[in-house]
Design an enzyme around this catalytic site. Structure first.
Site, PDB file in Angstrom:
ATOM      1  CE  LYS A   1      -1.776   2.971   2.428  1.00 20.70           C
ATOM      2  NZ  LYS A   1      -1.974   4.202   1.606  1.00 20.70           N
ATOM      3  N   PRO A   2       1.007   1.910  -1.159  1.00 23.17           N
ATOM      4  CG  PRO A   2       0.772   2.749  -3.336  1.00 23.17           C
ATOM      5  CD  PRO A   2       0.438   1.561  -2.474  1.00 23.17           C
TER       6      PRO A   2
ATOM      7  CD  GLU B   1      13.086   4.724   7.586  1.00 21.11           C
ATOM      8  OE1 GLU B   1      13.097   5.823   8.190  1.00 21.11           O
ATOM      9  OE2 GLU B   1      12.952   4.625   6.368  1.00 21.11           O
TER      10      GLU B   1
ATOM     11  CB  CYS C   1      12.926   9.823   7.663  1.00 18.74           C
ATOM     12  SG  CYS C   1      13.491   8.485   6.598  1.00 18.74           S
TER      13      CYS C   1
ATOM     14  CD  GLU D   1      10.206  13.592  10.812  1.00 16.43           C
ATOM     15  OE1 GLU D   1      11.006  12.986  10.083  1.00 16.43           O
ATOM     16  OE2 GLU D   1       9.146  13.078  11.242  1.00 16.43           O
TER      17      GLU D   1
ATOM     18  CE  LYS E   1      17.036   9.142  21.050  1.00 17.19           C
ATOM     19  NZ  LYS E   1      17.590  10.377  21.649  1.00 17.19           N
TER      20      LYS E   1
END
Length: 484
Positions: free
Chosen positions: A180-181, A255, A289, A387, A457
């Site tokens: 699933k993109p 990830e 990322c 982030e 983490k």
């Protein structure tokens, strides 16, 4: 875009192209112009169920898992060849879908996708177990077996590469896959489904369902027919995915987000370091990322480096991703652009200094933001701790090596880190102390399919790439034969 002239954005299930069960479709937007370019099928739970059942049937049939690793490797080699033969089409799709500069798509995305399949094709040739010495009067040996049906869920920023980093090792090990993109960037996933079929991957071994994460993604996470979840995305969604997997005791690879620190010591070559620093935060418009959005600089060179960045960053070519000279393209969507604006506005409210950038770029209706450098923020600022995922660099000074390491490790994330130094002993010493899955020294984003990466983490767990990436898609079975 030949694939969409013949198979206009349908689901790929059991080797067949089909519409969603309820006929739903969703728009795909070109972020460089803010315009709809096509629509694709929007899968629902019924479509996900059909894809998982097709993958299960293909796995149980042994048409893929029952082949030798050598046979699977030959087919994956053919996939790599087809990626290279169709590089122009894949690069165009990735550029159109994500807003990446076309030169970047060719040099990075397409090249690395081909390398992924080639690398795991080679590892498939040598997938084996071992014999174990024991005091028993027995022969003991291990076998590595595929897990079964893998759910591969990939994000919007590197659709082609991050699909390959999951599909290639999963297939090399003998698994079947439901992919699933991201709902924003489905085009290269659908194109690759056709290439995999052309390469000789049997029907049902790879299935692609496009659609929204809360619907199609959630149905895939919760499906009892899934044996492993491989997920790349935000930490927030990753926590949810891991909790769902935990309810059903399924293995996962996560990830997740990153907020890497880039440490510049006074003994480095600043002219070389600044290139790595800029690459670290503008690469892929900062939607990376493993980018380096936090710059930590030794105080003796802090003002000098800020001055260099103030002069150099505005000169980085931002613009139409179709032009070969473009280095920074648009953000992948309006919501990503708004998020960056909110963080920069917050920095202003906190009294930060905007060294350069700090605003949208009005160009063709696209989602452009000028590369931005921010100084004079406190370490506990959300702008530093969270982030941002855009072309924004925060800069902080440090006085000692210990302080540099403490600042680097001060956020919840731990995916990547970087060090700029001319002192080899310091490079190794500091690398040992950084809480990150990968550390680069005197450059940034040096990646290869043979070098594993992954987080610590809040950046996740498990590793992709390298033999570790292949092992993540297998389980070990022990066999003990009595010799009595």
């Amino acid at each position: 875009m030949t694939a969409f002239e013949t198979e206009p954005g349908r689901l790929f299930i059991g080797g067949q192209w089909r519409e969603a069960a309820d006929g739903a479709r969703t728009e795909v937007v070109d972020p460089s112009r803010g315009r709809v370019v096509t629509t694709v099928a929007e899968a629902g739970p019924a479509d996900v169920d059909a894809a998982v059942r097709a993958a299960r049937e293909a796995f149980d049939s042994g048409h893929w898992s029952g082949r030798s690793g050598r046979e699977r490797g030959r087919i994956l080699h053919r996939v790599a060849e087809l990626i290279r033969e169709n590089a122009d089409e894949l690069a165009e799709l990735e550029s159109l879908d994500v807003g990446k500069p076309i030169t970047l798509c060719h040099a990075v995305d397409v090249t690395n996708a081909a390398n992924d399949y080639e690398h795991y094709a080679a590892l498939a040739f040598s997938l084996d177990g071992s014999t174990r010495d024991t005091p028993l009067n027995a022969l003991a040996y291990t076998k590595r077996e595929p897990l079964g049906v893998v759910a591969a869920i990939t994000p919007f920023n590197f659709p082609l590469i991050l699909a390959g980093s999951k599909l290639a090792p999963a297939l090399a090990a003998g698994n079947t896959v439901v992919h699933k993109p991201a709902d924003e960037t489905p085009l290269s996933a659908l194109y690759m489904a056709g290439l995999l079929q052309r390469a000789g991957v049997p029907d049902g071994v790879v299935n692609v369902v496009t659609g929204a994460g809360p619907v199609a993604g959630e149905a895939l996470l919760r499906h009892t027919g899934i044996d492993k979840i491989a997920f790349t995305g935000s930490t927030a969604v990753g926590r949810h995915a891991a909790s769902v997997a935990g309810e059903n005791l399924k293995p996962v690879t996560m990830e997740l987000g990153g907020n890497a620190a880039h440490l510049v010591f006074e003994d480095t070559d600043l002219e070389k370091a600044v290139g790595a620093v800029i690459k670290g935060f503008v690469f892929n418009t900062g939607q990376f990322c493993m980018g380096g959005p936090r710059l930590l600089v030794a105080r003796p060179v802090y003002s000098t480096l800020l001055g260099i960045l103030a002069d150099a960053v505005p000169g980085v070519p931002v613009g139409d991703p179709r032009l070969p000279e473009t280095v920074v393209g648009p953000m992948a969507g309006e919501r990503h652009l708004r998020k960056v604006e909110e963080y920069v506005d917050l920095a202003r409210k906190e009294g930060a200094r905007i060294v350069c950038g700090g605003e949208r770029l009005d160009l063709d209706g696209g989602y452009y933001y000028k590369p931005t450098v921010i100084a004079d923020l406190a370490d506990d600022s959300r702008v530093i701790q969270e982030e941002i995922f855009g072309p924004v660099l925060t800069v902080q000074p440090f006085d000692t090596e210990d302080e540099a390491v403490a600042l680097a490790n001060s956020t919840p994330y731990g995916l990547a880190s970087g060090i700029q130094t001319g002192n080899l002993a310091r490079a190794h010493r500091v690398a040992d102390r950084l809480q990150a899955g990968i550390v680069w020294i005197n450059d940034w984003a040096m990646l290869d399919p043979n070098v594993p990466f992954g987080g610590v983490k809040a950046s996740g767990f498990g590793r992709e790439y390298g033999p570790e990436g292949l092992a993540a898609y297998t389980r070990t079975k022990s066999v003990v034969v009595s010799l009595d």
